[in-house]
Design an enzyme around this catalytic site. Structure first.
Site, short mmCIF file in Angstrom:
data_model
loop_
_atom_site.label_atom_id
_atom_site.label_comp_id
_atom_site.label_asym_id
_atom_site.label_seq_id
_atom_site.Cartn_x
_atom_site.Cartn_y
_atom_site.Cartn_z
N GLY A 106 0.39 -1.36 -0.01
CA GLY A 106 0.12 0.04 0.04
C GLY A 106 0.34 1.40 -0.46
N CYS A 107 1.89 1.09 0.00
CA CYS A 107 2.92 2.42 -0.62
C CYS A 107 3.01 3.08 -1.80
CB CYS A 107 4.19 1.56 -0.05
SG CYS A 107 5.27 1.25 -1.41
N GLY A 108 2.02 2.75 -2.50
CA GLY A 108 1.65 3.40 -3.37
C GLY A 108 3.15 3.45 -4.69
N CYS A 113 5.57 4.10 -3.57
CA CYS A 113 7.05 3.16 -2.57
C CYS A 113 8.58 5.05 -3.01
CB CYS A 113 7.38 2.59 -3.75
SG CYS A 113 6.93 0.39 -3.42
#
Length: 300
Positions: free
Chosen positions: A111-113, A115
């Site tokens: 879920g870090c988009g 990153c």
């Protein structure tokens, strides 16, 4: 063994026209999950048209900087499953090690988009510089555009796929690839040109120049300049310009308009960017010196 999916299917549908509901059929494009696997590790999963997938595997590897040339790929295998297709590539030692390091650098929590800052830097990375003294006339651009429609086999059937093509003044339409995704179509074209590369599609003045800033995980390699133009049936986003630069395309033409970032990137790369290209004309956004009237093109 799982059968390879067809690129198109014919389905039943109901059409509402002129106040009447009519049964009939329509041919539609297939869309398949395609996993790109390097040295046994999954790198990306794309939704793509299940055709010309070997071209896609090689083209994606080149335009994303995973390899510098096809010599960096030691083996290729396609494996079909019910759920989709795996394209497996094995890389030369140093390239495989660089990709492994890149994976470690970009690893982040679920879920870090994007990153973190490294991924943001990747998204707007400095483009490969493109040189070459290719000169074309407006009539050449119009001829390149006109050559696309007769060759768009999938689009003739579905009216629902993108195309990316390469055209030269000497040979006309050299290659065209289609896909439900515009990026995929361009990657397929890049792979096709790389796999069947010959001297007549390279610029006579093609030579290495100062390379773009290399990624931390790879050795910079300057692509040879193509002696023709890349033609797209889609809009021009920054990724399309970045991929075209990796291909060494001096001129990129599309039927739709570019984004502002695509224009800035093309300008920095030295690419002549042409958009809103139709039968009645086109607009040049960067490096217009490569497009000259017919009488000047012969003496340039």
């Amino acid at each position: 063994m799982t059968r390879q999916p067809p690129p198109v299917r014919t389905i039943s549908r109901l059409a509402w026209r002129d106040g009447v509901l009519t049964p009939g059929e329509r041919t539609i494009p297939e869309e398949t999950a395609v996993s790109l696997v390097y040295d046994g590790g999954s790198h990306a999963v794309m939704m793509a048209s299940p055709v010309d997938l070997e071209d896609f595997a090689y083209g994606f590897s080149l335009t994303e900087g995973i390899v510098a040339s096809l010599d960096d790929v030691t083996e290729f295998e396609r494996v079909d499953y019910e759920e989709g297709v795996e394209l497996r590539l094995w890389l030369r030692g140093d390239r495989g090690a660089a990709l492994a390091a890149r994976r470690r650098m970009l690893a982040g929590p679920t879920g870090c988009g994007l990153c973190g800052i490294d991924s943001l830097t990747e998204a707007v990375r400095k483009p490969q510089p493109v040189t070459g003294d290719l000169k074309l006339s407006p009539a050449d651009i119009e001829a390149a555009l006109a050559s696309l429609a007769p060759a768009q086999t999938l689009n003739h059937q579905t009216r629902a796929v993108h195309a990316a093509a390469f055209w030269t003044k000497a040979d006309g339409l050299v290659a065209l690839r289609e896909d439900v995704g515009r990026h995929n179509a361009l990657d397929k074209l890049a792979g096709a040109l790389a796999r069947h590369r010959s001297a007549d599609i390279l610029s006579a003045s093609s030579q290495p120049v100062g390379a773009a800033e290399p990624r931390a995980d790879e050795t910079s390699a300057q692509p040879e300049t193509l002696a023709g133009i890349v033609v797209l049936t889609s809009r021009i986003s920054v990724e399309m310009v970045q991929k075209s630069a990796m291909m060494g395309a001096p001129i990129v033409t599309a039927v739709s308009a570019p984004t502002a970032l695509a224009i800035r990137t093309a300008d920095e790369a030295g690419i002549t960017l042409i958009g809103v290209a139709r039968s009645d004309g086109f607009e040049i956004f960067t490096h217009p010196h490569r497009i000259v009237p017919e009488k000047l093109a012969h003496v340039a």
